[in-house]
Scaffold this motif. Structure first.
Motif, short mmCIF file in Angstrom:
data_model
loop_
_atom_site.label_atom_id
_atom_site.label_comp_id
_atom_site.label_asym_id
_atom_site.label_seq_id
_atom_site.Cartn_x
_atom_site.Cartn_y
_atom_site.Cartn_z
N MET A 94 33.08 45.78 39.38
CA MET A 94 33.68 47.12 39.35
C MET A 94 32.81 48.11 40.12
N ALA A 95 31.49 47.99 39.94
CA ALA A 95 30.57 48.98 40.52
C ALA A 95 30.37 48.80 42.02
N PHE A 96 30.33 47.56 42.50
CA PHE A 96 29.83 47.35 43.86
C PHE A 96 30.84 46.75 44.83
N ALA A 97 32.05 46.43 44.37
CA ALA A 97 33.01 45.82 45.29
C ALA A 97 34.31 46.62 45.30
N ASP A 98 34.92 46.71 46.46
CA ASP A 98 36.22 47.38 46.62
C ASP A 98 36.80 46.96 47.97
N GLU A 99 37.86 47.63 48.43
CA GLU A 99 38.48 47.23 49.71
C GLU A 99 37.47 47.27 50.85
N LYS A 100 36.57 48.26 50.79
CA LYS A 100 35.61 48.39 51.89
C LYS A 100 34.47 47.39 51.78
N SER A 101 34.23 46.92 50.58
CA SER A 101 33.19 45.92 50.39
C SER A 101 33.75 44.80 49.52
N PRO A 102 34.69 44.01 50.10
CA PRO A 102 35.34 42.96 49.31
C PRO A 102 34.35 41.87 48.91
N LEU A 103 34.83 40.93 48.11
CA LEU A 103 33.94 39.90 47.58
C LEU A 103 33.97 38.63 48.42
N ALA A 104 32.82 37.98 48.48
CA ALA A 104 32.75 36.65 49.09
C ALA A 104 32.00 35.75 48.13
N PHE A 105 32.62 34.62 47.79
CA PHE A 105 31.93 33.63 46.94
C PHE A 105 32.46 32.24 47.28
N PRO A 106 31.75 31.19 46.88
CA PRO A 106 32.18 29.84 47.23
C PRO A 106 33.54 29.49 46.62
N ASP A 107 34.31 28.67 47.33
CA ASP A 107 35.64 28.29 46.83
C ASP A 107 35.51 27.46 45.55
N ILE A 108 34.41 26.73 45.45
CA ILE A 108 34.18 25.97 44.21
C ILE A 108 32.98 26.58 43.53
N SER A 109 33.25 27.33 42.46
CA SER A 109 32.19 28.02 41.74
C SER A 109 32.72 28.43 40.39
N TYR A 110 32.08 29.40 39.77
CA TYR A 110 32.47 29.82 38.42
C TYR A 110 33.89 30.41 38.46
N GLY A 111 34.75 29.90 37.58
CA GLY A 111 36.17 30.29 37.60
C GLY A 111 36.43 31.74 37.25
N PHE A 112 35.45 32.42 36.70
CA PHE A 112 35.66 33.82 36.35
C PHE A 112 35.63 34.75 37.56
N TYR A 113 34.96 34.34 38.67
CA TYR A 113 34.83 35.27 39.80
C TYR A 113 36.20 35.72 40.34
#
Ligand SMILES: *Cc1c(COP(=O)(O)O)cnc(C)c1O
Length: 352
Positions: A94-113
């Motif tokens: 909530m604090a650090f990600a938005d349209e301007k700073s979207p998220l990147a994480f591995p396709d296989i990782s923790y299901g909550f991301y």
């Protein structure tokens, strides 16, 4: 779905926790809990605080943050505590990600991301793991996105060296890099030592795995004071009493008994080595794990079948249906005798 449910969430697929069946006593190797109970000092702290439940908890969790700061060699202003680390992960998204700073994480990782990303309407890009299931640090260098990496990763158990994490931090100076260290105490190297060098680093940890407190719900994050202040803005806008008083003092007591948990982690690492050796003898492929679980597959039995056959024999492991990992099962490392039972049942199933 009721007719009242907001359209904002109509397409949300919630996280599926591992099963917690009540029908019988299983050898429970499916949710990465510790097989060891908390230290007796933890139960005593809970009992003492339970007599004061008429009072709110300390919204700053002062005692616990001071103890965490001491154990991790940082200042209390660099620490925030949360109701499980899932909560602080959500706060960080909530604090650090938005349209301007979207998220990147591995396709296989923790299901909550992806679930937290969708809950908060944050665009995200799953980045494929390499063929050997490792993370390629080059994929994250200079991506200009809020990066989230579980290290060790789940459900692979594989680690990324700190030098690679530093390169990711250096090449994304305008974005926060979140390192989720839920499993770091089982042989990984923590990035906490880097928090004074990189203002964009947030390290998240939990008491749920190595500290035998999954049921108490306690997590924390360590980073630069300013990142922590931002997380507190979100926390104070959500639930300032997010950590209850029994859990806060259970956490303090656990940290005072750190040697007990370090010893348990060593035992689990030894049991992991035993399990890997036994599985490999049976022809399994086992990914190199630095976590309290192993991710393994056999040419003789499909992942889903193995999961079902083990369950029928009283042993619970976790299976994921996602195509690339469906041949595998994730096996939590328990006590030596639990792992012996697992191996015995697997031998029965594959007929050796
Ligand atoms: C278990 C786990 C967590 C957090 O669990 P909590 O019980 O909410 O602290 C976070 N990240 C990963 C990768 C996990 O496996």
């Amino acid at each position: 779905m009721s007719k009242f449910f907001s359209n904002k969430f109509a397409s949300l697929t919630p996280y599926t926790p591992g099963e917690q069946p009540r029908d019988m006593q299983y050898v429970k190797l499916n949710t990465n809990e510790s097989p060891f109970p908390p230290s007796p000092a933890v139960a005593a702290a809970v009992a003492a605080e339970s007599g004061k439940l008429q009072l709110y908890s300390d919204p700053e969790s002062t005692a616990l943050r001071a103890k965490l700061a001491e154990v991790y060699g940082v200042k209390p202003s660099q620490v925030i505590v949360s109701n499980g680390s899932d909560e602080v992960l959500n706060f960080a998204f909530m604090a650090f990600a938005d349209e301007k700073s979207p998220l990147a994480f591995p396709d296989i990782s923790y299901g909550f991301y992806p679930v937290f990303a969708e809950l908060n309407h944050i665009p995200y890009t799953p980045i494929p793991l390499k063929a050997d299931f490792s993370i390629d640090p080059k994929d994250y260098m200079g991506v200009g996105k809020t990066v989230v990496i579980a290290n060790p990763n789940a459900p692979t158990g594989m680690c990324l060296p700190l030098t690679d994490i530093e390169n990711i931090l250096k090449s994304n100076p305008h974005n926060v890099v979140i390192i989720d260290e839920a499993y770091v105490d089982f042989g990984g190297e923590s990035a906490v030592k880097l928090v004074d060098s990189y203002e964009n680093l947030l390290v998240v940890q939990t008491f749920s795995k190595s500290r035998s407190m999954a049921g108490a719900r306690l997590g924390f994050a360590i980073g630069n004071d300013k990142l922590i202040a931002d997380l507190n803005t979100i926390r104070h806008s959500t639930n300032p009493y997010n950590v209850n008083r029994m859990t806060e003092f259970a956490g303090v007591a656990a940290l005072e008994e750190n040697h007990y948990y370090l010893q348990n982690a060593k035992t689990i690492m030894a049991n992991r080595a035993f399990t890997v050796e036994q599985l490999e003898k049976l022809g399994f492929t086992v990914l190199p794990s630095k976590a309290n679980f192993v991710f393994a597959k056999s040419d003789r039995v499909a992942g889903e079948k193995l999961y079902k056959e083990l369950k029928a024999r009283g042993v619970l492991v976790r299976h994921f249906t996602k195509e690339r990992i469906s041949p595998y099962v994730r096996i939590t490392i328990g006590t030596r005798s639990q792992m012996e039972i697992l191996i015995e049942k697997i031998k029965e199933i594959i007929g050796v």
